[in-house]
Design a protein around this motif. Sequence first.
Motif, PDB file in Angstrom:
ATOM      1  N   ARG A   3       0.832  -1.199   0.000  1.00  0.00           N
ATOM      2  CA  ARG A   3       0.000   0.000   0.000  1.00  0.00           C
ATOM      3  C   ARG A   3       0.873   1.258   0.000  1.00  0.00           C
ATOM      4  NH1 ARG A   3      -5.308  -0.816   1.379  1.00  0.00           N
ATOM      5  NH2 ARG A   3      -5.468   1.276   2.292  1.00  0.00           N
ATOM      6  N   LYS A   4       1.888   1.257  -0.855  1.00  0.00           N
ATOM      7  CA  LYS A   4       2.822   2.372  -0.935  1.00  0.00           C
ATOM      8  C   LYS A   4       2.915   2.877  -2.371  1.00  0.00           C
ATOM      9  CE  LYS A   4       5.886   1.094   2.904  1.00  0.00           C
ATOM     10  NZ  LYS A   4       7.292   0.774   3.275  1.00  0.00           N
ATOM     11  N   ARG A   5       3.314   4.135  -2.487  1.00  0.00           N
ATOM     12  CA  ARG A   5       3.619   4.685  -3.801  1.00  0.00           C
ATOM     13  C   ARG A   5       5.009   4.238  -4.225  1.00  0.00           C
ATOM     14  NH1 ARG A   5       1.577  11.012  -3.360  1.00  0.00           N
ATOM     15  NH2 ARG A   5      -0.614  10.549  -2.833  1.00  0.00           N
ATOM     16  N   PRO A   6       5.240   4.081  -5.526  1.00  0.00           N
ATOM     17  CA  PRO A   6       6.578   3.695  -5.979  1.00  0.00           C
ATOM     18  C   PRO A   6       7.610   4.761  -5.622  1.00  0.00           C
ATOM     19  CG  PRO A   6       4.963   3.457  -7.737  1.00  0.00           C
ATOM     20  CD  PRO A   6       4.285   4.198  -6.636  1.00  0.00           C
ATOM     21  N   SER A   7       8.814   4.313  -5.335  1.00  0.00           N
ATOM     22  CA  SER A   7       9.906   5.231  -5.054  1.00  0.00           C
ATOM     23  C   SER A   7      10.336   5.927  -6.346  1.00  0.00           C
ATOM     24  CB  SER A   7      11.085   4.462  -4.445  1.00  0.00           C
ATOM     25  OG  SER A   7      12.267   5.215  -4.495  1.00  0.00           O
ATOM     26  N   LEU A   8      10.396   7.264  -6.309  1.00  0.00           N
ATOM     27  CA  LEU A   8      10.815   8.011  -7.494  1.00  0.00           C
ATOM     28  C   LEU A   8      12.245   7.672  -7.891  1.00  0.00           C
ATOM     29  CD1 LEU A   8       9.266  11.538  -6.813  1.00  0.00           C
ATOM     30  CD2 LEU A   8       8.431   9.749  -8.347  1.00  0.00           C
ATOM     31  N   ALA A   9      13.121   7.468  -6.877  1.00  0.00           N
ATOM     32  CA  ALA A   9      14.503   7.107  -7.172  1.00  0.00           C
ATOM     33  C   ALA A   9      14.565   5.745  -7.860  1.00  0.00           C
ATOM     34  CB  ALA A   9      15.324   7.085  -5.886  1.00  0.00           C
ATOM     35  N   MET A  10      13.756   4.804  -7.369  1.00  0.00           N
ATOM     36  CA  MET A  10      13.730   3.487  -7.978  1.00  0.00           C
ATOM     37  C   MET A  10      13.209   3.552  -9.408  1.00  0.00           C
ATOM     38  SD  MET A  10      11.588   0.863  -8.966  1.00  0.00           S
ATOM     39  CE  MET A  10      10.082   1.394  -8.179  1.00  0.00           C
ATOM     40  N   LEU A  11      12.165   4.349  -9.626  1.00  0.00           N
ATOM     41  CA  LEU A  11      11.615   4.482 -10.971  1.00  0.00           C
ATOM     42  C   LEU A  11      12.631   5.096 -11.923  1.00  0.00           C
ATOM     43  CD1 LEU A  11       7.941   5.644 -10.302  1.00  0.00           C
ATOM     44  CD2 LEU A  11       8.742   3.386 -11.007  1.00  0.00           C
ATOM     45  N   ALA A  12      13.414   6.069 -11.416  1.00  0.00           N
ATOM     46  CA  ALA A  12      14.432   6.701 -12.259  1.00  0.00           C
ATOM     47  C   ALA A  12      15.513   5.689 -12.655  1.00  0.00           C
ATOM     48  CB  ALA A  12      15.059   7.885 -11.519  1.00  0.00           C
ATOM     49  N   VAL A  13      15.940   4.878 -11.685  1.00  0.00           N
ATOM     50  CA  VAL A  13      16.944   3.846 -11.975  1.00  0.00           C
ATOM     51  C   VAL A  13      16.387   2.828 -12.968  1.00  0.00           C
ATOM     52  CG1 VAL A  13      18.267   1.934 -10.986  1.00  0.00           C
ATOM     53  CG2 VAL A  13      18.135   4.135  -9.783  1.00  0.00           C
ATOM     54  N   PHE A  14      15.130   2.433 -12.744  1.00  0.00           N
ATOM     55  CA  PHE A  14      14.506   1.461 -13.652  1.00  0.00           C
ATOM     56  C   PHE A  14      14.405   2.026 -15.062  1.00  0.00           C
ATOM     57  CE2 PHE A  14      10.672  -0.053 -15.798  1.00  0.00           C
ATOM     58  CZ  PHE A  14      10.915  -1.422 -15.826  1.00  0.00           C
ATOM     59  N   LEU A  15      14.001   3.297 -15.176  1.00  0.00           N
ATOM     60  CA  LEU A  15      13.848   3.910 -16.494  1.00  0.00           C
ATOM     61  C   LEU A  15      15.185   3.981 -17.218  1.00  0.00           C
ATOM     62  CD1 LEU A  15      12.048   5.324 -18.557  1.00  0.00           C
ATOM     63  CD2 LEU A  15      12.479   7.475 -17.353  1.00  0.00           C
ATOM     64  N   ALA A  16      16.240   4.385 -16.501  1.00  0.00           N
ATOM     65  CA  ALA A  16      17.564   4.452 -17.121  1.00  0.00           C
ATOM     66  C   ALA A  16      18.025   3.064 -17.568  1.00  0.00           C
ATOM     67  CB  ALA A  16      18.567   5.060 -16.144  1.00  0.00           C
TER      68      ALA A  16
END
Length: 454
Positions: free
Chosen positions: A234-247
Amino acid sequence: MNALAQLDGLELLLVLALIALIGWELLQALRSRSWVAVYRPTLFVAAVLGYYTLAGPLRALALDGPLYRGLDHRQLLLWGWLGAVLSYGSLLLGFYASPRTKAPKRLILNPNPQRIHRLGLHLCQLGLLMFALVTGTRLVALFNPLAAGQLIEGGLGERGVDVGAITNYFTYAVNFLIPGLCLMAAAWLRQRRHTPVLVLWLLAALTIYTSLGFRYRLVLLAIPILLLWFMARRKRPSLAMLAVFLAGFITLNGLIGLTRSYGRGLDLTAIEGQSTADLVDAGFGESAVFFTTSGVIEQAPGRSSFIGGAPIINTLLFPIPRSIYPSKPDVPYGAEATAMLYGGENFARGSAFLNYAEYYLIAGWPSLIALSALLGWLLRRLWNWFLIRQDEPFAQALYLLTASYLYVVISRGYLPQVVMLFGFSVAPLFWLYGRWSQPVAQLASPSAPPLPRG
């Protein structure tokens, strides 16, 4: 060079309008007190459009310019951005036109993680079995994407059983691993059991899909499982994690694009001497679909005609094998439009355009606006369905896979293929949910336990 500085007044206005629409939708989600708001399907659409219509073309303008397949698309980009603004704006209108959440008709009252795992496992087994029957010994080679080509040439190239007209159905069945693994991951996040089974099936899917070379399967596998990790908490995705995933995704996208040979794995010798920056450049190469989109819109109806109901007709007939229906009509509107743009079939082979270009080709701007609004309305129904079931692990897997499938819906403007792939990648979960769930009227009977809240 600053890409925005190269835009004329109208182009800049359209780009800023698209950024504003995406930014407004993102801000709405971030300002919400509900953790689930950031998972709304309109943001999945925004992410795909952000890559194809903003990041890719603006990066190209800042570097070498929009030269693609020997054609300079600089004077065509305006049409692609106009279509993107109208399409996403209409989609948002359709999404917000009917915000009310209706009472559910069916629910899974007690979602047993063990049963969810078994359903996922059975889907994976069925998909791999059907695929193995027609693939034969080549399947063994596909488990090693770095040597698949050599293994096939070395004796593992024997085809499997000839099932005649339905061979493509057995081939597409390999996509069953995607919904199967989403269910298994959702179950694992609840009970932490069957870890070796999940890991082995995940490795099998990743190696097969990498060897086959179609990147959309990796996207549909990675994104739902990644987001399930946060949704289960029940959490929002981590922006840092999303940035790493996108890169990482863009880099991997470039690596596969440079080294793949469809059905024969990767040839890493093709990138010898290339840097990470080269892989990133190749990773943005997929966004050139926007250039084709712009050209296809610009040339109709002046140099090419509108196609009317051809996408619907093709979609209805697409599943019927030609060996069963030899006279099956087929209007190759996509190939004809791109061949007109690039000066022949040979120059256009392999090119594609975004979904809103297909909507435009039907009857111009009215069809683009109407069909984009219809898509928004469908996404609203999906979102309302999920909000009622947001804590069900089965519903979480189903919703995230469907939302991730919007990558295919947006990036490939060929409705027959989009519908066919949906049938093998996402639809099995809708069917299984319908089989498992029970009517609310039955659940609400005096002898039944109380319904779960919201």
